[in-house]
Design an enzyme around this catalytic site. Structure first.
Site, PDB file in Angstrom:
ATOM      1  CG  ASP A  14      -2.118   0.907   1.075  1.00  0.00           C
ATOM      2  OD1 ASP A  14      -2.369   1.372  -0.050  1.00  0.00           O
ATOM      3  OD2 ASP A  14      -2.802   1.161   2.074  1.00  0.00           O
ATOM      4  CG  HIS A 206      -5.951   0.903   6.169  1.00  0.00           C
ATOM      5  ND1 HIS A 206      -5.046  -0.017   5.675  1.00  0.00           N
ATOM      6  CD2 HIS A 206      -5.860   1.976   5.349  1.00  0.00           C
ATOM      7  CE1 HIS A 206      -4.449   0.489   4.604  1.00  0.00           C
ATOM      8  NE2 HIS A 206      -4.938   1.698   4.380  1.00  0.00           N
ATOM      9  CG  HIS A 208      -4.550   6.745   4.166  1.00  0.00           C
ATOM     10  ND1 HIS A 208      -3.801   6.809   3.011  1.00  0.00           N
ATOM     11  CD2 HIS A 208      -4.936   5.441   4.279  1.00  0.00           C
ATOM     12  CE1 HIS A 208      -3.741   5.611   2.439  1.00  0.00           C
ATOM     13  NE2 HIS A 208      -4.425   4.768   3.196  1.00  0.00           N
ATOM     14  CB  CYS A 239      -5.628   6.785  -2.403  1.00  0.00           C
ATOM     15  SG  CYS A 239      -6.948   5.964  -3.324  1.00  0.00           S
TER      16      CYS A 239
END
Length: 300
Positions: A14, A206, A208, A239
């Site tokens: 990721d 999760h 950010h 992303c």
């Protein structure tokens, strides 16, 4: 004995997938190996997706073939379809990761189909993973907000969680893909998800850090009972379908926070600081981790 928190290190997959310059395969292999040696139970190592969409991950098979596997470490790979699953199986991955958005708009922009269609696509992947005896993890993208439709309804997150559980997912990731969530919102979403899945063993956070809220959101998730978190060494990531979204919360910052809370991870913070400095040098930009920078300066 301190309560144990599982950290899933997502930097190699990721984290690196959004880098514009191709990162050498040997660097990716060394990154995975160094992270596993630092004590992570679970490392997201590669992705088996079309190189057309994510060219940075085109060498997933080579990465998986080159790593020095440590007993007890779960090596995860992203595999959104049967072709990807076949690659994951051939690469001897321990865990397959599938992903569905809680936002219809994001699902359309990200994988060109509705939420329901995306889950249906994952059915053969899930069945094949279970038949092969592999772990299956499902990630809920945009669980707190979407760049196209704003705040995500809590009911939509719960609906996707239930769908993924029905597929047989061992863990469910509640992912703030664009980093817009706040602590109060995290609490509302996770308490609702907790009605359908055990927060302590089946649900991960999760986050950010686009708006600087990731550590506060982790504390809120801890308060709800979540004991699994994702992070990315040096704060690598972003992303490709969400303009302005920054990387996952930096692993060094998360480890420093959890240590201060008296919680045990089994991960060597000093080693992770060194890894963060090393990978930042390899990709040619400074670490995004504040704790990583501060601790590296102290060691200099």
């Amino acid at each position: 004995m301190a309560e144990h928190i599982k950290i899933v290190e997502v930097g190699p997959r990721d984290g690196l997938q959004n880098e514009k310059q191709f990162v050498d395969t040997a660097v990716k292999i060394e990154l995975v190996d160094r992270l596993a040696a630092a004590g992570f139970q679970n490392v997201e190592a590669a992705s088996f997706v079309s190189p057309k969409w994510v060219p940075q991950m085109a060498d997933g098979a080579a990465v998986m073939a080159g790593i020095d596997r440590r007993p007890g470490t779960i090596y995860s790979v992203l595999a959104p379809n049967l072709r990807g699953f076949e690659g994951a199986l051939a690469a001897r991955a321990d865990e397959v990761v599938i992903f569905g958005a809680a936002s219809e708009a994001f699902s359309q922009r990200n994988i060109n189909c509705s939420i329901a269609e995306s889950i249906a696509r994952f059915e053969p992947v899930a069945a094949a993973a279970k038949e092969a005896g592999m772990r299956l993890r499902g990630s809920i993208s945009c669980a707190l907000g979407c760049p196209y439709q704003g705040e995500t309804p809590v009911a939509a997150v719960v609906d996707v969680a239930e769908r993924l559980l029905r597929l047989g997912c061992d863990e469910i990731d509640v992912a703030d893909t664009i980093g817009v969530g706040t602590a109060a919102q995290v609490g509302r979403v996770l308490r609702a998800v907790g009605q359908v899945a055990d927060l302590g063993t089946r649900v991960s956070g999760h986050f950010h850090d686009t708006y600087g809220q990731a550590l506060a959101n982790i504390l809120a998730a801890l308060d709800c009972g979540v004991r699994i978190f994702h992070s990315s060494v040096a704060g690598l990531g972003g992303c490709p379908y969400a303009k302005g979204a920054t990387g996952n919360v930096a692993t060094e910052d998360v480890l420093y926070l959890l240590r201060g809370q008296g919680l045990h991870t089994g991960v060597d913070l000093d080693a992770v600081v060194d890894i963060g400095q090393w990978i930042s040098e390899r990709i040619g930009r400074p670490t995004s981790s504040r704790a990583g920078r501060a601790l590296a300066l102290k060691k200099a």
